[in-house]
Design an enzyme around this catalytic site. Structure first.
Site, PDB file in Angstrom:
ATOM      1  N   GLY A  71       0.391  -1.041   0.119  1.00 26.12           N
ATOM      2  CA  GLY A  71       0.123  -0.115  -0.344  1.00 26.12           C
ATOM      3  C   GLY A  71       1.136   1.300   0.155  1.00 26.12           C
ATOM      4  O   GLY A  71       0.415   2.494  -0.960  1.00 26.12           O
ATOM      5  N   THR A  72       1.894   0.902   0.576  1.00 23.50           N
ATOM      6  CA  THR A  72       2.791   2.439   0.457  1.00 23.50           C
ATOM      7  C   THR A  72       3.582   2.906  -0.461  1.00 23.50           C
ATOM      8  O   THR A  72       2.968   3.667  -1.379  1.00 23.50           O
ATOM      9  CB  THR A  72       3.790   2.028   1.743  1.00 23.50           C
ATOM     10  OG1 THR A  72       3.649   2.344   2.972  1.00 23.50           O
ATOM     11  CG2 THR A  72       4.859   3.185   2.160  1.00 23.50           C
ATOM     12  N   ASN A 152      -7.900   4.326   7.872  1.00 22.71           N
ATOM     13  CA  ASN A 152      -7.538   3.341   8.562  1.00 22.71           C
ATOM     14  C   ASN A 152      -7.716   3.228   9.815  1.00 22.71           C
ATOM     15  O   ASN A 152      -7.511   2.075  10.952  1.00 22.71           O
ATOM     16  CB  ASN A 152      -5.987   3.025   7.832  1.00 22.71           C
ATOM     17  CG  ASN A 152      -5.133   4.166   8.369  1.00 22.71           C
ATOM     18  OD1 ASN A 152      -5.761   5.072   7.818  1.00 22.71           O
ATOM     19  ND2 ASN A 152      -4.572   3.865   8.852  1.00 22.71           N
ATOM     20  N   SER A 200      -3.009  -3.565  -0.474  1.00 21.01           N
ATOM     21  CA  SER A 200      -2.111  -4.547  -0.079  1.00 21.01           C
ATOM     22  C   SER A 200      -2.246  -5.474  -0.116  1.00 21.01           C
ATOM     23  O   SER A 200      -3.158  -5.738   1.468  1.00 21.01           O
ATOM     24  CB  SER A 200      -1.881  -3.727   0.846  1.00 21.01           C
ATOM     25  OG  SER A 200      -0.666  -3.928   1.372  1.00 21.01           O
ATOM     26  N   HIS A 202      -0.933  -8.038   2.723  1.00 16.50           N
ATOM     27  CA  HIS A 202      -1.424  -8.117   4.491  1.00 16.50           C
ATOM     28  C   HIS A 202      -2.698  -7.499   5.292  1.00 16.50           C
ATOM     29  O   HIS A 202      -2.942  -8.405   5.992  1.00 16.50           O
ATOM     30  CB  HIS A 202      -0.182  -7.724   4.878  1.00 16.50           C
ATOM     31  CG  HIS A 202       0.346  -5.963   5.414  1.00 16.50           C
ATOM     32  ND1 HIS A 202       0.056  -5.913   6.325  1.00 16.50           N
ATOM     33  CD2 HIS A 202       0.383  -4.785   4.107  1.00 16.50           C
ATOM     34  CE1 HIS A 202       0.334  -5.113   6.836  1.00 16.50           C
ATOM     35  NE2 HIS A 202       0.539  -4.385   5.043  1.00 16.50           N
ATOM     36  N   THR A 238      13.044  -7.166 -10.385  1.00 14.62           N
ATOM     37  CA  THR A 238      12.756  -8.753 -10.265  1.00 14.62           C
ATOM     38  C   THR A 238      11.298  -8.863  -9.440  1.00 14.62           C
ATOM     39  O   THR A 238      11.501  -8.163  -8.944  1.00 14.62           O
ATOM     40  CB  THR A 238      13.894  -9.539  -9.566  1.00 14.62           C
ATOM     41  OG1 THR A 238      15.347  -9.459 -10.222  1.00 14.62           O
ATOM     42  CG2 THR A 238      13.466 -10.962 -10.260  1.00 14.62           C
ATOM     43  N   CYS A 325       2.380   2.244  11.622  1.00 10.87           N
ATOM     44  CA  CYS A 325       2.936   3.265  11.374  1.00 10.87           C
ATOM     45  C   CYS A 325       3.895   4.262  11.877  1.00 10.87           C
ATOM     46  O   CYS A 325       4.706   4.791  12.341  1.00 10.87           O
ATOM     47  CB  CYS A 325       2.810   3.866  10.066  1.00 10.87           C
ATOM     48  SG  CYS A 325       2.174   2.663   8.947  1.00 10.87           S
TER      49      CYS A 325
END
Ligand SMILES: Cc1ncc(COP(=O)(O)O)c(C=O)c1O
Length: 379
Positions: A71-72, A152, A200, A202, A238, A325
């Site tokens: 997400g970041t 959030n 995201s 997770h 990659t 965060c």
């Protein structure tokens, strides 16, 4: 006694079914997806299948899905890439809600340092952006409007369709950060009026460090991460094949099991509210009519959240004041203060975020521990 986890907005445990899908891509199917030989092509086949699945579930085209590290990165890329690409057209204003995640707030600060004019939209006391505020702020020089799908810290849903429509009527792009909403509502690219959507893995029982950014065809953006020609030349590096496979499988399960898990969460949340109503001086922050089923932001009068969280942790309950965060910060939550809470009120607030694996027993035990801690701290 098993610990209780009420911090699913911070992250969720990896679903075992997702892990099983990912495992072969760490070992026997280890190829670099961009290698032209068969080992690489097998890895690319898995990436292609993941992209197909996500595109199909989002009602998007395959070439509109870009894999990122979460997400970041998706939020940074959407903000910085689109705004920078539009500067040449004389579009130098960027509007975002004042309750966005730090991924977007920090990008806005960077854009401000580059000369963009940044406008923060206020929210009402329920934590929702008022579309009228956007009407006043938007100009024909606006490059981008960003309003998150769900917050959030409070779980409050934002009026994204209206915001998107308004942005478009002034020639601005619309970006919504769906990182918190994605586990609980299907992302619908045709209905949301969004040019870019971030999410995201997770947050929906997928791996950490895996996410995606939907970028609608025709939207010009600058790359954030330069390097190889991966992701149509727009995101070097990659490809993280196990994580991409995990993201797709976790999203598939989230969508397929959404109705069932939302219903379970609604039941758990109702039980939680019933049990916490027995404790005096508890109020809910945020518009409960327009919220995710999983998040309850509660103010506990007379109890400082740092002491509360510490004591709950000691008793085996993991939860948070707000964004993980920002947990090292001593500042009151920017989300709650934007909603009009005073500093002291914000510091008396805690976020409970439930998950589909929580049980009624955990809700009853967790809220009983909560009552004990509150009485002790008030006493
Ligand atoms: C609304 C929102 N946006 C972005 C992020 C960042 O996502 P990630 O942890 O995948 O970088 C989070 C994580 O908490 C979030 O809640």
């Amino acid at each position: 006694m098993q610990r209780i986890y009420f911090d699913h907005a911070a992250t969720t445990p990896l679903d075992k079914r997702v892990l099983d899908k990912m495992l072969p891509y760490f070992t026997e199917l280890y190829g670099n997806a961009d290698s032209p030989h068969q080992t690489g092509r097998r890895a690319m086949a898995a990436v292609d299948a993941a992209r197909d699945l996500i595109a199909e579930r989002l009602g998007a085209k395959k070439n509109e899905i870009y894999f990122t590290s979460g997400g970041t990165e998706s939020g940074n890329w959407a903000m910085l890439g689109a705004a920078r690409a539009r500067r040449k057209e004389g579009k130098t204003r960027v509007i975002l809600s004042s309750v966005e995640h730090h991924a977007l707030l920090s990008s806005a600060e960077r854009l401000q340092n580059e000369g963009f004019e940044i406008v923060y939209l206020p929210v009402n006391e329920g934590g929702r952006v008022e579309v009228n505020a956007l009407k006043e702020a938007i100009t024909d020089t606006t490059a981008l409007v960003a309003v998150m799908t769900a917050n959030n810290e409070t779980g409050v849903l934002q009026p994204i369709e209206e915001c998107g429509e308004l942005a478009h009527s002034h020639g601005a792009l619309f970006f919504t950060d769906a990182t918190q909403a994605a586990p609980y509502m299907p992302i619908d690219t045709s209905a949301w009026n969004a040019d870019m959507i971030a999410f995201s893995a997770h947050k929906f029982y997928g791996p950490k460090g895996a996410g995606a950014l939907y970028i609608k065809n025709g939207v010009r953006t600058e790359k954030l991460i330069g390097g190889g020609e991966q992701e149509r030349g727009l995101r070097g590096g990659t490809l993280n094949v196990p994580n991409i496979v995990g993201l797709a499988e976790a999203y598939r399960l989230a969508i397929d099991e959404m109705a069932e898990s939302n219903e379970k969460l609604q039941g758990l949340s109702a039980l939680f509210r019933k049990e916490t109503a027995k404790i005096r001086g508890i109020t809910r922050n945020g518009d409960s009519e327009n919220a995710l089923p999983s998040v309850l932001n509660l103010r506990i009068e007379g109890v400082e959240n740092t002491a509360f969280l510490y004591n709950m942790d000691l008793r085996g309950v993991s939860l948070a004041a707000g964004s993980a965060c920002a947990s090292a910060s001593v500042k009151p939550s920017h989300v709650l203060t934007a909603m009009g809470l005073r500093e002291r009120e914000a510091k008396e607030s805690v976020r409970f975020s439930l998950g589909k694996n929580n049980t009624e027993e955990e809700i009853v035990r967790g809220t009983a521990l909560m009552r004990e801690v509150v009485e002790r701290l008030r006493g």
